[in-house]
Structures are given as C-alpha cells and as structure tokens.
Design a protein around this motif. Structure first.
Motif, PDB file in Angstrom:
ATOM      1  N   VAL A 106       6.312   7.122   1.697  1.00  0.00           N
ATOM      2  CA  VAL A 106       5.963   5.829   1.119  1.00  0.00           C
ATOM      3  C   VAL A 106       5.790   4.827   2.252  1.00  0.00           C
ATOM      4  O   VAL A 106       6.649   4.701   3.131  1.00  0.00           O
ATOM      5  CB  VAL A 106       7.053   5.342   0.158  1.00  0.00           C
ATOM      6  N   VAL A 108       4.165   0.722   3.310  1.00  0.00           N
ATOM      7  CA  VAL A 108       3.673  -0.582   2.853  1.00  0.00           C
ATOM      8  C   VAL A 108       2.945  -1.239   4.012  1.00  0.00           C
ATOM      9  O   VAL A 108       3.303  -1.045   5.185  1.00  0.00           O
ATOM     10  CB  VAL A 108       4.805  -1.506   2.341  1.00  0.00           C
ATOM     11  N   GLU A 114       3.425  -3.691  -2.552  1.00  0.00           N
ATOM     12  CA  GLU A 114       2.462  -2.663  -2.953  1.00  0.00           C
ATOM     13  C   GLU A 114       2.692  -1.372  -2.162  1.00  0.00           C
ATOM     14  O   GLU A 114       1.933  -1.034  -1.266  1.00  0.00           O
ATOM     15  CB  GLU A 114       1.031  -3.164  -2.734  1.00  0.00           C
ATOM     16  N   PRO A 115       3.760  -0.633  -2.512  1.00  0.00           N
ATOM     17  CA  PRO A 115       4.011   0.621  -1.803  1.00  0.00           C
ATOM     18  C   PRO A 115       3.075   1.716  -2.297  1.00  0.00           C
ATOM     19  O   PRO A 115       2.515   1.638  -3.400  1.00  0.00           O
ATOM     20  CB  PRO A 115       5.463   0.940  -2.171  1.00  0.00           C
ATOM     21  N   GLY A 116       2.913   2.728  -1.479  1.00  0.00           N
ATOM     22  CA  GLY A 116       2.087   3.867  -1.879  1.00  0.00           C
ATOM     23  C   GLY A 116       2.382   5.059  -0.998  1.00  0.00           C
ATOM     24  O   GLY A 116       3.017   4.940   0.060  1.00  0.00           O
ATOM     25  N   ASN A 131      -1.346   4.424  -4.728  1.00  0.00           N
ATOM     26  CA  ASN A 131      -0.343   3.474  -5.203  1.00  0.00           C
ATOM     27  C   ASN A 131       0.206   3.893  -6.568  1.00  0.00           C
ATOM     28  O   ASN A 131      -0.181   4.925  -7.125  1.00  0.00           O
ATOM     29  CB  ASN A 131      -0.917   2.050  -5.242  1.00  0.00           C
ATOM     30  N   ASP A 133      -0.327   2.828  -9.405  1.00  0.00           N
ATOM     31  CA  ASP A 133      -1.329   2.847 -10.478  1.00  0.00           C
ATOM     32  C   ASP A 133      -2.192   4.101 -10.415  1.00  0.00           C
ATOM     33  O   ASP A 133      -3.107   4.268 -11.227  1.00  0.00           O
ATOM     34  CB  ASP A 133      -2.230   1.606 -10.381  1.00  0.00           C
ATOM     35  N   THR A 136      -6.373   5.357  -5.259  1.00  0.00           N
ATOM     36  CA  THR A 136      -6.418   5.588  -3.819  1.00  0.00           C
ATOM     37  C   THR A 136      -6.982   4.342  -3.152  1.00  0.00           C
ATOM     38  O   THR A 136      -8.082   3.897  -3.477  1.00  0.00           O
ATOM     39  CB  THR A 136      -7.298   6.797  -3.478  1.00  0.00           C
TER      40      THR A 136
END
Length: 295
Positions: A106, A108, A114-116, A131, A133, A136
């Motif tokens: 993970v 940011v 907004e982590p991903g 993320n 949601d 990509t």
C-alpha cells in the motif's frame, strides 16, 4: 536476475552436459543421447564440482542475500513511513528482487487519504496503483510513502480488498499485527506489563529468540528502534542479566527517546507503541506454559 526463468541460458559444463539456474537452483540437462535437451531431476556426479556449477551456486547465494537486503530495506521504509523518492522506486523496479518486494504494498502519494496497492511502473516513470474503488490510477509525485498499518484509517477495507485481489505481500504490512495506544493512559505511567512474566528455561534461549525475530539484544534488554513522526524511539523489554544461563522472565515494556530519556506512555507515538507491543507479544509467545494452563 529473474527467478523461475532462464535468463542465463544453458552453460556448457563438461562433456555432454549444460547447466543453468531454475527457480534459484542449479539444474542440468544432457546434450547427447536419448535424454538430450531434457532437464534432469538431479545434478549428475560428473558436473557437481564443475567450475560453472560452483559459479552458479555462488550467484544463487548472492541473489538470496540481495533479496533479503531488499526485504529489510523496504520493511524499514514501511515501519518508519519514510517518504521514498518516486524516481528511486522507478529505478529499482527493473530489478526483479526489488519488484517482488514492492509490488502490492500500500502506497500513498500527495493525497494521504487515497491509499492504493502498487501494481506496476509505466515506461514513462509513473506508478500504477489500484485504489479502494477498484480503479487503476497513475501517480508521479516527488515522493511516495509506504505507511505503517497503524496509520491507515482504511486498514480493514484494504485487507478485504486485498483478499479480493489475491494480494500477497513480501513485507508484512496490511496483515501486520498492530496495537493502538490507550486514549488516556495514566499521567505518570511509563511501563506496560501486559507481556511481563513470561518464563523461559534459559536466558540464552530468550536472547536467541529475540535475535531470530529480528530484534536486538542490548545488555539485559530486547530492543526495537523505530522512527515515528520524525523522531527515533526505542522500545525495550527486560530479558535477564547478560551471561546468566538460568531461567528468566520477560519484564515490562518501556520506551526511551534518542537521548535515553524514559518516556511516559502519553509521549509514545502510534508506530512506536504498536511496534513495541508487537515485539513484547512475540517474545512472550515463546514462554514456557505449564501443563493444564492456557497459552
């Protein structure tokens, strides 16, 4: 070098045989006879001491040390939540060892909310991440951070999403055991005794457990230094007098600043608290448990 592939090609190793690395191990194949071109199940006696085989073994040892160093470095970045230059991530991504450690961690960028999961690096030097949601997105900030899980407000969502994606992290991040400091500890409290009193048959055994878990032994203490919010804090647990070979018990958990000043629990940061408790719990878990009592 990419494990599990054949980047070297096959190297001649004496009459009738060739060798290479396959999944980190030296493999051989015959070049003559009925078995020509087929990989053999084991190294033939004729090639075991061949210089090319010895060279591949040394290369394998170097690769293992290199991979361990990559894991250790990324773990340090993550535990300390250090900002890492994006250009550095792009550069080391070309190395399979670095890539396998960094992929799916993970991260940011400029937007800390907004982590991903880091999935790839583009040819133009952007980071591709997925993320929460499921989208990509591409990032090209000056630096990125690999946050310690105790700092991630969406940790449970990230864990659930990771399960859906089939994410496996080489560095323990989102599934790392975490502890949250009580909101209002006593004003003068300086010690946590939750994991004190764990009995061990030998002080040497407890010290060996400490180092095997990746912690440092300093005098009579197991220690763990953490960079938290820009300052270095050291957590310590008493494990017994040095050179004492009799039985011993774990002591309380305390924290000190860089100058050695004992910190009140109210002063301990979230990462230092979590990592100190993680160390104390890991040591305590190896205690001697009397028959009939719960572990």
């Amino acid at each position: 070098m990419v494990r599990g592939r054949d980047p070297l090609g096959w190297l001649v190793a004496g009459d009738g045989y060739e060798v290479t690395l396959v999944e980190g191990r030296v493999a051989a194949r015959a070049t003559t006879g009925r078995a020509a071109g087929r990989q053999l199940k084991s190294l033939p006696k004729q090639v075991r001491e061949h210089p090319e085989v010895e060279r591949l073994r040394r290369l394998t040892e170097w690769l293992e040390r290199h991979e361990a160093a990559c894991v250790a470095q990324v773990d340090t970045w993550m535990v300390s939540s250090l900002p890492v230059p994006t250009g550095l991530v792009v550069q080391v991504w070309q190395d399979e060892a670095w890539q396998s450690v960094l992929r799916d961690l993970v991260v940011v960028g400029d937007d800390k909310d907004e982590p991903g999961f880091l999935r790839d690096v583009t040819g133009s030097g952007e980071l591709r991440m997925v993320n929460l949601d499921g989208e990509t997105v591409r990032l090209s900030p000056e630096t990125v951070t690999l946050p310690h899980p105790v700092l991630l407000p969406d940790l449970e969502e990230l864990r659930e999403f990771a399960a859906e994606l089939g994410v496996v992290q080489r560095v323990e991040q989102i599934h790392r055991a975490t502890w949250t400091r009580p909101a209002d500890p006593a004003e003068t409290a300086t010690e946590v005794k939750e994991f004190a009193g764990g009995r061990f048959g030998s002080r040497f055994g407890l010290a060996a457990r400490t180092t095997s878990l990746g912690y440092r032994v300093s005098g009579g203490y197991a220690t763990c230094a953490v960079r938290d919010a820009g300052r270095t804090t050291e957590a310590s647990v008493w494990i017994g007098e040095p050179y004492w070979d009799g039985d011993t018990e774990t002591g309380g958990l305390t924290w000190h600043d860089r100058e050695g000043r004992l910190l009140r629990l109210r002063e301990v940061g979230p990462v230092a608290w979590s990592e100190g408790m993680r160390m104390a719990a890991a040591l305590y878990a190896g205690r001697t448990v009397e028959e009939g009592k719960n572990a």
